[in-house]
Design a protein around this motif. Structure first.
Motif, PDB file in Angstrom:
ATOM      1  N   ALA A 219      -8.691  -0.888  -5.267  1.00  0.00           N
ATOM      2  CA  ALA A 219      -7.747  -1.351  -6.367  1.00  0.00           C
ATOM      3  C   ALA A 219      -7.971  -2.742  -6.134  1.00  0.00           C
ATOM      4  O   ALA A 219      -7.867  -3.477  -7.147  1.00  0.00           O
ATOM      5  N   LEU A 220      -7.826  -3.554  -5.082  1.00  0.00           N
ATOM      6  CA  LEU A 220      -7.940  -4.984  -5.056  1.00  0.00           C
ATOM      7  C   LEU A 220      -9.127  -5.608  -4.909  1.00  0.00           C
ATOM      8  O   LEU A 220      -9.565  -6.649  -5.217  1.00  0.00           O
ATOM      9  N   GLY A 221     -10.373  -4.798  -5.007  1.00  0.00           N
ATOM     10  CA  GLY A 221     -11.553  -5.125  -5.432  1.00  0.00           C
ATOM     11  C   GLY A 221     -12.180  -5.908  -4.178  1.00  0.00           C
ATOM     12  O   GLY A 221     -13.017  -6.588  -4.168  1.00  0.00           O
TER      13      GLY A 221
ATOM     14  N   ALA B 277      -2.437 -11.679  -3.238  1.00  0.00           N
ATOM     15  CA  ALA B 277      -1.122 -11.431  -3.266  1.00  0.00           C
ATOM     16  C   ALA B 277      -0.805 -11.207  -4.769  1.00  0.00           C
ATOM     17  O   ALA B 277       0.143 -10.173  -5.128  1.00  0.00           O
ATOM     18  N   LEU B 278      -1.405 -12.067  -5.585  1.00  0.00           N
ATOM     19  CA  LEU B 278      -1.111 -11.875  -7.062  1.00  0.00           C
ATOM     20  C   LEU B 278      -1.565 -10.482  -7.384  1.00  0.00           C
ATOM     21  O   LEU B 278      -0.926 -10.010  -8.429  1.00  0.00           O
TER      22      LEU B 278
ATOM     23  N   ALA C  39       0.351  -7.671  -9.674  1.00  0.00           N
ATOM     24  CA  ALA C  39       0.159  -7.334 -10.874  1.00  0.00           C
ATOM     25  C   ALA C  39      -0.299  -5.810 -10.897  1.00  0.00           C
ATOM     26  O   ALA C  39       0.104  -5.050 -11.970  1.00  0.00           O
ATOM     27  N   LEU C  40      -0.994  -5.243  -9.849  1.00  0.00           N
ATOM     28  CA  LEU C  40      -1.129  -3.547  -9.794  1.00  0.00           C
ATOM     29  C   LEU C  40       0.261  -2.983  -9.603  1.00  0.00           C
ATOM     30  O   LEU C  40       0.626  -2.145 -10.347  1.00  0.00           O
ATOM     31  N   ALA C  41       1.113  -3.753  -8.998  1.00  0.00           N
ATOM     32  CA  ALA C  41       2.616  -2.861  -8.769  1.00  0.00           C
ATOM     33  C   ALA C  41       3.289  -2.982 -10.194  1.00  0.00           C
ATOM     34  O   ALA C  41       4.127  -2.101 -10.414  1.00  0.00           O
ATOM     35  N   ALA C  42       3.013  -4.209 -11.045  1.00  0.00           N
ATOM     36  CA  ALA C  42       3.824  -4.372 -12.099  1.00  0.00           C
ATOM     37  C   ALA C  42       3.059  -3.255 -13.200  1.00  0.00           C
ATOM     38  O   ALA C  42       3.681  -3.135 -14.384  1.00  0.00           O
TER      39      ALA C  42
ATOM     40  N   GLN D 149       0.884  -1.298  -0.047  1.00  0.00           N
ATOM     41  CA  GLN D 149       0.056   0.063  -0.039  1.00  0.00           C
ATOM     42  C   GLN D 149       1.070   1.208  -0.054  1.00  0.00           C
ATOM     43  O   GLN D 149       0.707   2.109  -0.691  1.00  0.00           O
ATOM     44  N   ALA D 150       1.908   1.295   0.802  1.00  0.00           N
ATOM     45  CA  ALA D 150       2.714   2.532   0.821  1.00  0.00           C
ATOM     46  C   ALA D 150       3.656   2.726  -0.422  1.00  0.00           C
ATOM     47  O   ALA D 150       3.860   3.691  -0.899  1.00  0.00           O
ATOM     48  N   ALA D 151       4.003   1.453  -0.953  1.00  0.00           N
ATOM     49  CA  ALA D 151       4.874   1.616  -2.459  1.00  0.00           C
ATOM     50  C   ALA D 151       4.031   2.060  -3.338  1.00  0.00           C
ATOM     51  O   ALA D 151       4.355   2.872  -4.231  1.00  0.00           O
ATOM     52  N   MET D 152       2.735   1.770  -3.378  1.00  0.00           N
ATOM     53  CA  MET D 152       1.710   2.143  -4.431  1.00  0.00           C
ATOM     54  C   MET D 152       1.393   3.739  -4.058  1.00  0.00           C
ATOM     55  O   MET D 152       0.603   4.080  -4.974  1.00  0.00           O
TER      56      MET D 152
END
Length: 63
Positions: free
Chosen positions: A23-25, A45-46, A50-53, A10-13
């Protein structure tokens, strides 16, 4: 994935709490439970990865 990993994601995003669960639904209460120590499933986790990528939801390639 641990609750600390989820907080780090969460912090990194740069997401606020509401942005992260949206965002995670998942609902706010589900996200709160994950942060409090409930099991974080592989799907979540996936989704974080995916969101981070920067990946978009999967869609079939149209010929």
């Amino acid at each position: 994935m641990t609750p600390d990993d989820l907080r780090a994601w969460q912090a990194a995003m740069g997401y606020a709490y509401a942005q992260a669960h949206a965002a995670l639904g998942v609902s706010s209460s589900t996200y709160a439970n994950m942060l409090a120590g409930s099991k974080i499933d592989r799907r979540t986790a996936l989704a974080c990865a995916a969101l981070a990528a920067g990946l978009e939801p999967w869609a079939p390639v149209k010929p």
